[in-house]
Design a protein around this motif. Structure first.
Motif, short mmCIF file in Angstrom:
data_model
loop_
_atom_site.label_atom_id
_atom_site.label_comp_id
_atom_site.label_asym_id
_atom_site.label_seq_id
_atom_site.Cartn_x
_atom_site.Cartn_y
_atom_site.Cartn_z
N ILE A 33 -57.37 23.63 13.95
CA ILE A 33 -56.28 22.69 13.75
C ILE A 33 -56.59 21.46 14.61
CG2 ILE A 33 -54.90 23.35 15.84
CD1 ILE A 33 -53.54 22.86 12.65
N ARG A 34 -57.46 21.29 15.60
CA ARG A 34 -57.84 20.07 16.09
C ARG A 34 -58.95 19.13 15.39
NH1 ARG A 34 -57.70 22.98 21.50
NH2 ARG A 34 -55.28 22.85 22.03
N ASN A 35 -59.38 19.79 14.27
CA ASN A 35 -60.48 19.05 13.57
C ASN A 35 -59.56 18.44 12.56
OD1 ASN A 35 -62.92 18.36 12.27
ND2 ASN A 35 -63.59 20.20 12.13
N ILE A 36 -59.83 17.00 12.48
CA ILE A 36 -58.80 16.12 11.86
C ILE A 36 -59.46 16.17 10.26
CG2 ILE A 36 -58.04 13.78 11.31
CD1 ILE A 36 -56.74 14.56 13.85
N PRO A 37 -60.65 16.06 10.23
CA PRO A 37 -61.22 16.13 8.58
C PRO A 37 -60.89 17.45 7.92
CG PRO A 37 -62.78 15.36 10.16
CD PRO A 37 -61.59 15.62 10.95
N ALA A 38 -60.88 18.48 8.67
CA ALA A 38 -60.70 19.80 8.06
C ALA A 38 -59.21 19.87 7.84
CB ALA A 38 -61.31 20.87 9.00
#
Length: 178
Positions: A33-38
């Motif tokens: 959830i912290r991976n903005i592009p994903a």
């Protein structure tokens, strides 16, 4: 100069850079959830699908504006899904020669523009077409935000995924070797 000594500065005699040894593997940590592009890719896929369903089930679903919206939303859904899969499987990292950030920047900017057109045409029809237009504007904002992040990453020299392979400096010959 001795006949057996090779000048280490000659380009053909330098050591090649270390080989990239990436393998294709499933990385569920990319979906964090912290991976903005994903998160942006997953969010735009959901919004694309909802917008498509709104447009496909509207009373004007056989009109050109609705068919255009369905094309934009489904093309965005599949392309974003394929990109998400390529990132999760680390295929992007394997093919580092492809300018992935530029490709995604162009894709996201183009789809933001296409959604601006499609949502603007759909929004005034009323009913499910207005709902599709709303989700089109939401998708446009997500694509524009993703394009902005890709532009910043490209300008700062980042890679789309993985680590930059550092080249080893060629060893200098000692002055007494000649």
């Amino acid at each position: 100069m001795e006949s057996g000594v090779v000048d280490p500065g000659f380009p053909d005699q330098q050591q090649p850079p270390p080989a990239i040894t990436t393998t294709i593997y499933f990385d569920k940590s990319y979906l964090n959830i912290r991976n903005i592009p994903a998160v942006l890719k997953a969010a735009v896929m959901v919004v694309n699908l909802i917008g498509y369903l709104c447009s496909a089930f509207s009373q004007y679903n056989n009109k050109a504006h609705s068919e255009w919206f369905c094309f934009v939303s489904m093309s965005g859904f599949w392309f974003s899904g394929i990109l998400l899969l390529l990132y999760v499987l680390h295929v992007i990292e394997k093919f580092q020669k492809v300018p992935w950030l530029k490709v995604e920047l162009g894709y996201c900017a183009l789809w933001a523009l296409l959604y601006l057109i499609a949502a603007s045409v759909n929004i005034y029809r009323g009913g499910a077409d207005s709902a599709a237009g709303f989700f089109g504007y939401v998708a446009m904002c997500i694509y524009a935000a993703d394009a902005f992040l890709k532009f910043k990453a490209w300008r700062s020299g980042e890679l789309a995924q993985g680590q930059r392979q550092m080249q080893q400096a060629p060893e200098l010959a000692s002055p007494g070797a000649y």
